[in-house]
Scaffold this motif. Structure first.
Motif, PDB file in Angstrom:
ATOM      1  N   ILE A  51      30.820  39.977  41.920  1.00 29.67           N
ATOM      2  CA  ILE A  51      32.299  39.438  41.477  1.00 29.67           C
ATOM      3  C   ILE A  51      33.301  40.010  42.498  1.00 29.67           C
ATOM      4  N   ILE A  52      34.122  39.051  43.039  1.00 23.33           N
ATOM      5  CA  ILE A  52      34.980  39.385  43.986  1.00 23.33           C
ATOM      6  C   ILE A  52      36.271  39.373  43.695  1.00 23.33           C
ATOM      7  N   PHE A  53      37.057  40.944  43.626  1.00 20.92           N
ATOM      8  CA  PHE A  53      38.506  40.966  43.296  1.00 20.92           C
ATOM      9  C   PHE A  53      39.236  41.138  44.634  1.00 20.92           C
ATOM     10  N   SER A  54      39.700  39.794  45.218  1.00 25.26           N
ATOM     11  CA  SER A  54      40.063  39.888  46.539  1.00 25.26           C
ATOM     12  C   SER A  54      41.409  40.821  46.789  1.00 25.26           C
ATOM     13  N   ARG A  55      42.083  41.147  45.825  1.00 23.72           N
ATOM     14  CA  ARG A  55      43.207  42.155  46.003  1.00 23.72           C
ATOM     15  C   ARG A  55      42.472  43.597  46.447  1.00 23.72           C
ATOM     16  N   TYR A  56      41.518  43.723  46.015  1.00 23.21           N
ATOM     17  CA  TYR A  56      40.819  45.004  46.290  1.00 23.21           C
ATOM     18  C   TYR A  56      39.686  45.172  47.172  1.00 23.21           C
ATOM     19  N   ALA A  57      38.940  44.132  47.336  1.00 26.74           N
ATOM     20  CA  ALA A  57      37.704  44.202  48.052  1.00 26.74           C
ATOM     21  C   ALA A  57      37.472  42.760  48.575  1.00 26.74           C
ATOM     22  N   THR A  58      36.497  42.735  49.553  1.00 30.68           N
ATOM     23  CA  THR A  58      36.051  41.319  50.221  1.00 30.68           C
ATOM     24  C   THR A  58      34.559  41.432  49.818  1.00 30.68           C
ATOM     25  N   THR A  59      33.842  41.992  48.806  1.00 31.71           N
ATOM     26  CA  THR A  59      32.605  41.858  48.335  1.00 31.71           C
ATOM     27  C   THR A  59      32.509  42.262  46.920  1.00 31.71           C
ATOM     28  N   GLY A  60      31.309  41.840  46.406  1.00 32.57           N
ATOM     29  CA  GLY A  60      31.195  42.016  44.893  1.00 32.57           C
ATOM     30  C   GLY A  60      30.892  43.597  44.991  1.00 32.57           C
ATOM     31  N   ASP A  61      31.415  44.133  43.941  1.00 28.23           N
ATOM     32  CA  ASP A  61      31.477  45.682  43.328  1.00 28.23           C
ATOM     33  C   ASP A  61      31.211  46.006  42.104  1.00 28.23           C
ATOM     34  N   GLY A  62      30.104  46.450  41.727  1.00 31.79           N
ATOM     35  CA  GLY A  62      29.938  46.540  39.945  1.00 31.79           C
ATOM     36  C   GLY A  62      30.706  47.744  39.782  1.00 31.79           C
ATOM     37  N   ILE A  63      31.097  48.504  40.646  1.00 29.95           N
ATOM     38  CA  ILE A  63      32.080  49.674  39.824  1.00 29.95           C
ATOM     39  C   ILE A  63      33.201  49.220  39.737  1.00 29.95           C
ATOM     40  N   LEU A  64      33.888  48.476  40.532  1.00 32.13           N
ATOM     41  CA  LEU A  64      35.295  47.660  40.538  1.00 32.13           C
ATOM     42  C   LEU A  64      35.198  46.713  39.309  1.00 32.13           C
ATOM     43  N   THR A  65      34.102  46.152  39.293  1.00 35.47           N
ATOM     44  CA  THR A  65      34.216  45.135  38.261  1.00 35.47           C
ATOM     45  C   THR A  65      34.265  45.643  36.758  1.00 35.47           C
ATOM     46  N   GLY A  66      33.349  46.966  36.370  1.00 32.37           N
ATOM     47  CA  GLY A  66      33.519  47.563  35.200  1.00 32.37           C
ATOM     48  C   GLY A  66      34.792  48.259  34.857  1.00 32.37           C
ATOM     49  N   LEU A  67      35.375  48.682  36.348  1.00 32.44           N
ATOM     50  CA  LEU A  67      36.655  49.123  36.134  1.00 32.44           C
ATOM     51  C   LEU A  67      37.779  48.107  35.409  1.00 32.44           C
ATOM     52  N   GLN A  68      37.741  46.957  36.066  1.00 34.08           N
ATOM     53  CA  GLN A  68      38.477  45.932  35.604  1.00 34.08           C
ATOM     54  C   GLN A  68      38.158  45.321  34.354  1.00 34.08           C
ATOM     55  N   LEU A  69      36.969  45.411  34.014  1.00 34.76           N
ATOM     56  CA  LEU A  69      36.637  45.084  32.608  1.00 34.76           C
ATOM     57  C   LEU A  69      37.165  46.243  31.632  1.00 34.76           C
ATOM     58  N   LEU A  70      37.082  47.258  31.997  1.00 31.68           N
ATOM     59  CA  LEU A  70      37.457  48.420  30.961  1.00 31.68           C
ATOM     60  C   LEU A  70      39.052  48.215  31.106  1.00 31.68           C
ATOM     61  N   ALA A  71      39.798  47.985  32.025  1.00 31.91           N
ATOM     62  CA  ALA A  71      41.284  47.656  31.947  1.00 31.91           C
ATOM     63  C   ALA A  71      41.486  46.741  31.000  1.00 31.91           C
ATOM     64  N   GLU A  72      40.971  45.507  31.185  1.00 33.47           N
ATOM     65  CA  GLU A  72      41.158  44.409  30.100  1.00 33.47           C
ATOM     66  C   GLU A  72      40.909  44.804  28.779  1.00 33.47           C
ATOM     67  N   MET A  73      39.686  45.726  28.512  1.00 31.67           N
ATOM     68  CA  MET A  73      39.615  46.107  27.076  1.00 31.67           C
ATOM     69  C   MET A  73      40.752  46.918  26.416  1.00 31.67           C
ATOM     70  N   LYS A  74      41.228  47.724  27.426  1.00 36.31           N
ATOM     71  CA  LYS A  74      42.358  48.489  27.045  1.00 36.31           C
ATOM     72  C   LYS A  74      43.590  47.638  26.838  1.00 36.31           C
ATOM     73  N   ARG A  75      43.857  46.891  27.836  1.00 32.79           N
ATOM     74  CA  ARG A  75      45.154  46.101  27.821  1.00 32.79           C
ATOM     75  C   ARG A  75      45.060  45.046  26.548  1.00 32.79           C
ATOM     76  N   THR A  76      44.040  44.597  26.087  1.00 31.80           N
ATOM     77  CA  THR A  76      44.075  43.564  25.007  1.00 31.80           C
ATOM     78  C   THR A  76      43.550  44.460  23.638  1.00 31.80           C
ATOM     79  N   GLY A  77      43.062  45.554  23.563  1.00 33.01           N
ATOM     80  CA  GLY A  77      42.788  46.139  22.611  1.00 33.01           C
ATOM     81  C   GLY A  77      41.458  45.625  21.975  1.00 33.01           C
ATOM     82  N   LYS A  78      40.712  44.698  22.530  1.00 37.99           N
ATOM     83  CA  LYS A  78      39.376  44.016  22.298  1.00 37.99           C
ATOM     84  C   LYS A  78      38.283  44.818  22.661  1.00 37.99           C
ATOM     85  N   THR A  79      37.200  44.583  21.873  1.00 34.07           N
ATOM     86  CA  THR A  79      35.550  45.090  22.368  1.00 34.07           C
ATOM     87  C   THR A  79      35.298  44.293  23.312  1.00 34.07           C
ATOM     88  N   LEU A  80      34.180  44.662  24.201  1.00 36.83           N
ATOM     89  CA  LEU A  80      33.605  43.770  24.889  1.00 36.83           C
ATOM     90  C   LEU A  80      32.933  42.427  24.092  1.00 36.83           C
TER      91      LEU A  80
END
Length: 168
Positions: free
Chosen positions: A51-80
């Motif tokens: 997964i590429i988040f172009s605001r932060y990186a130009t390559t797929g990054d598993g740690i960044l993807t995991g952090l973005q997913l955790l941020a979305e879980m926190k933002r929405t209050g939903k489980t994975l």
């Protein structure tokens, strides 16, 4: 969202249902990144999880993807599990056919006729992707359908014909 042609059909259905434009590219991070840059998009990736988040990186990054997913879980209050319910994953069967002349896959009339027959039967509930591998000496036959039996049946039929028609 920029995604490759190998992305699950369920992703396309979910994006359409949520009025999110989805642009498809050839398989490979480089094609996803190229389209992200050309279109000014911010998110793209491959089914493999690159997964590429172009605001932060130009390559797929598993740690960044995991952090973005955790941020979305926190933002929405939903489980994975709750977040994953937005998309129904369609059964996807991939058959690799080695030992064939992969350069002829797009021009063989019998193979193309069978693919059209499958696409006609699956209309709206599945799809067929037939392509020469860019990295290996083989043809990839991928079929998605509403049920795994249908996907497997069509994938096997097409793979057998590819082997018969293009075998070396």
């Amino acid at each position: 969202l920029v995604a490759t042609v190998m992305s699950n059909l369920g992703l396309k259905v979910a994006m359409r249902a949520n009025e999110i434009e989805m642009i498809e590219t050839k398989v490979g991070d480089r094609y996803v990144l190229e389209e992200i840059r050309n279109g000014g998009y911010t998110l793209g990736g491959e089914q493999s999880g690159h997964i590429i988040f172009s605001r932060y990186a130009t390559t797929g990054d598993g740690i960044l993807t995991g952090l973005q997913l955790l941020a979305e879980m926190k933002r929405t209050g939903k489980t994975l599990n709750e977040l994953s319910q937005v998309m129904q994953i369609f059964p996807q069967v991939l058959v690799n056919v080695p030992g064939v002349d992969k350069t002829q896959v797009d021009t063989d009339e019998a193979i193309q006729a069978l693919v059209k027959q499958a696409e006609s039967e699956l209309a709206g509930t599945g799809r067929v992707l037939l392509r020469a591998s860019g990295t290996e000496p083989l043809v990839r036959v991928m079929v998605e359908a509403a049920d795994e039996g249908t996907a497997k049946s069509w994938a096997d039929r097409i793979a057998v014909l590819v082997e018969q028609r293009l075998g070396l």
